[in-house]
Design an enzyme around this catalytic site. Structure first.
Site, mmCIF file in Angstrom:
data_model
loop_
_atom_site.group_PDB
_atom_site.id
_atom_site.type_symbol
_atom_site.label_atom_id
_atom_site.label_comp_id
_atom_site.label_asym_id
_atom_site.label_seq_id
_atom_site.Cartn_x
_atom_site.Cartn_y
_atom_site.Cartn_z
ATOM 1 C CE LYS A 210 -3.669 2.256 1.823
ATOM 2 N NZ LYS A 210 -3.772 3.654 1.620
ATOM 3 N NE ARG A 230 -9.088 8.474 -3.771
ATOM 4 C CZ ARG A 230 -9.224 7.590 -2.534
ATOM 5 N NH1 ARG A 230 -8.425 7.826 -2.411
ATOM 6 N NH2 ARG A 230 -10.361 7.166 -2.270
ATOM 7 C CD GLU A 259 -0.646 5.952 -4.554
ATOM 8 O OE1 GLU A 259 -1.651 6.399 -3.502
ATOM 9 O OE2 GLU A 259 -2.410 4.823 -5.151
ATOM 10 C CG PHE A 299 -2.544 -1.019 -8.095
ATOM 11 C CD1 PHE A 299 -3.987 -0.629 -8.350
ATOM 12 C CD2 PHE A 299 -2.514 0.035 -7.516
ATOM 13 C CE1 PHE A 299 -4.285 0.180 -7.940
ATOM 14 C CE2 PHE A 299 -2.760 0.916 -7.344
ATOM 15 C CZ PHE A 299 -3.972 1.211 -7.561
ATOM 16 C CE LYS A 380 -8.787 1.762 3.821
ATOM 17 N NZ LYS A 380 -8.910 3.040 3.694
#
EC number: 6.5.1.1
Length: 512
Positions: A210, A230, A259, A299, A380
């Protein structure tokens, strides 16, 4: 559509807890609405202004104005007037906005005045209204709810889909496809208390690092590259490194999820504040890039060569990602066969933390990509408890914090769409943060009572805490232990804040 109709429906929707009744009310409203009204009606019902912040404080709204005896304002008329209010700037702007607001309020009935005040102060908030509105649209137009949900997911805008549905009927949904150059809302993750819990829920899974960066969606069509946040903002011009990286990839037409991160000379992640500052820099991009160089880490793959991958299992999407993206630009991960292989997941988490990252995301291998939703197949895990909460109010400080808004009142999303206060904190704030939040919260202020400044619930802040304890002082029956500010999350909306339900589920020891 008259504003009075909207105001009455808003009141009825807020007054009922029955989802079926809410859907019926919205369906009836949509049947009567003109297609061009819907882009205003939907955000108004949810308590959002299409124009964003207008600089209208409680002082302006609190001035008594004799209401109109009969309704005459249409929603489009109100929208145009509020746009005009937002356009007033410069010397005398406060007086100018006050005059325009006075004229608007004088044209509104008492019910409409109450609705407008609630809308402008953030008090008109309906729980999960967008999801209910999807059902209402489906009922009003005869379209299958699942098809409406998918169209909204692909369009990234409920208003866009609603306008098309009301103008053209269910056949309009065929026009909403995953298209390079048109961003979709990203899939989000729920929180798990531990890696063991996450692997136990998902079984065979991938455990990924993460990263503490900025979420991006990269679109490439030949030599044309677009980069979106986002919240679907186009930030292509601010990140030339990503455009260059995209043009080096093997494919010619694709959509990737990933990211943006920045590393120091030792290969460890730089702070989120530095990355956010870099991504937010619009003035001297070259200087910002030299000061804080960034790189992408991908990812997921959503589309490749015009092929929609959203409904494919994660294993197949990742195979497409690996075909396009070299390993250094893919997120590090470990494959785990299930709970019996939990030690491998724990080892990977420990290694990830040692590398300076904040935790892991555990992903089911067989799950599709649920764009715009917090999917149960992504969990997460962070070693420190953190929550994304909304600032409800702040208190003027004392001593060296005199003149600064310091003690934050923190709220999580409640089931009815309101925000339930969980406690206060003045810990974890740097001097720079105090200065920034004082300016920002002053802009959001709607009322001041003694030392407490109530604000519109728009600002999301990440809070670390040591646990929960029961409390009769707060509406959820719990409060945070040793809460402290980690950072502000201006990249998140209040709708993305954590819920009371999620918080309580993460701490069963308190709710037993």
């Amino acid at each position: 559509m008259l504003l009075s109709r909207l105001a009455h429906v808003s009141r009825e929707v807020a007054a009922t807890s029955a989802r079926s009744r809410k859907i019926a009310l919205l369906a009836e409203l949509f049947r009567d609405a003109d297609a061009d009204d819907v882009p205003i009606v939907i955000p108004y019902l949810a308590g959002r202004l299409p124009q964003g912040r207008l600089g209208i404080g409680w002082k302006l709204l609190g001035r008594p104005v004799t209401p109109a005896s009969e309704p005459s304002l249409t929603v489009r008329d109100v929208d145009a007037r509020l746009t005009a209010v937002g356009a007033v700037t410069g010397t005398g702007s406060q007086a100018g906005r006050g005059r325009l607001m006075g004229e608007l309020m004088a044209a509104a009935t008492d019910v409409e005045q109450a609705f407008l005040r609630g809308l402008l102060t953030g008090e008109v908030r309906q729980g999960a209204l967008d999801a209910v509105a999807v059902e209402g649209l489906a009922e009003a137009t005869g379209a299958p709810p699942a098809d409406v949900r998918r169209a909204v997911m692909l369009a990234g805008s409920l208003q866009t889909v609603a306008r098309a549905l009301l103008a053209e009927g269910p056949g309009a949904l065929d026009g909403f496809r995953l298209t390079v150059g048109r961003p979709v809302l990203p899939m989000l993750a729920h929180t798990a208390g531990s890696v063991a819990e996450a692997v136990g829920k998902l079984g065979a899974c991938a455990v990924e690092e993460k990263l503490d960066g900025i979420r991006v969606q990269l679109h490439r069509d030949g030599d044309h590259v677009r980069i979106y946040t986002r919240t679907l903002d186009d930030i292509t011009d601010r990140l030339p490194e990503l455009t260059a990286a995209a043009l080096e990839l093997k494919g010619d037409r694709f959509i990737l999820d990933g990211e943006v991160i920045a590393l120091d000379g030792n290969g460890r992640p730089r702070s989120f504040q530095e990355i956010a500052g870099r991504v937010g820099s619009r003035v001297d991009v070259a200087a910002a890039a030299a000061s804080v160089p960034v790189s992408p880490v991908f990812f997921d793959a959503l589309s490749v060569d015009g092929r929609d991958l959203l409904d494919l299992p994660f294993t197949e999407r990742h195979a497409e990602l690996a075909r396009l993206v070299p390993e250094p630009l893919r997120v590090r991960r470990a494959l785990v066969s299930g709970p019996d292989d939990g030690a491998a997941a724990e080892t990977f988490l420990a290694d990830t933390l040692a590398r300076g990252h904040e935790g892991v995301v555990v992903k089911a291998l067989d799950a599709p990509y649920s764009a715009g939703r917090r999917g149960a197949s992504w969990l997460k895990v962070k070693p420190v408890h953190t929550l994304d909460l909304v600032v409800l109010a702040a208190e003027w400080g004392h001593g060296r914090r005199t003149g600064k808004l310091s003690n934050l009142h923190l709220g999580a999303r409640a089931a009815d769409g309101s925000f339930a206060m969980l406690g206060k904190t003045f810990k974890g704030m740097t001097d720079a943060m105090l200065t920034w939040q004082t300016e920002r919260l002053t802009e959001l202020a709607v009322e001041e009572n003694g030392s407490v400044v109530t604000v519109r619930p728009e600002l999301v802040v990440e809070i670390a805490y040591d646990g929960l304890q029961k409390s009769t002082r707060y509406p959820a029956g719990v409060t945070l232990r040793f809460a402290r500010v980690v950072r502000y999350r201006e990249d998140k909306t209040p709708a993305e804040a954590d819920t009371v339900e999620t918080l309580l589920a993460a701490h069963p020891e308190v709710t037993r």
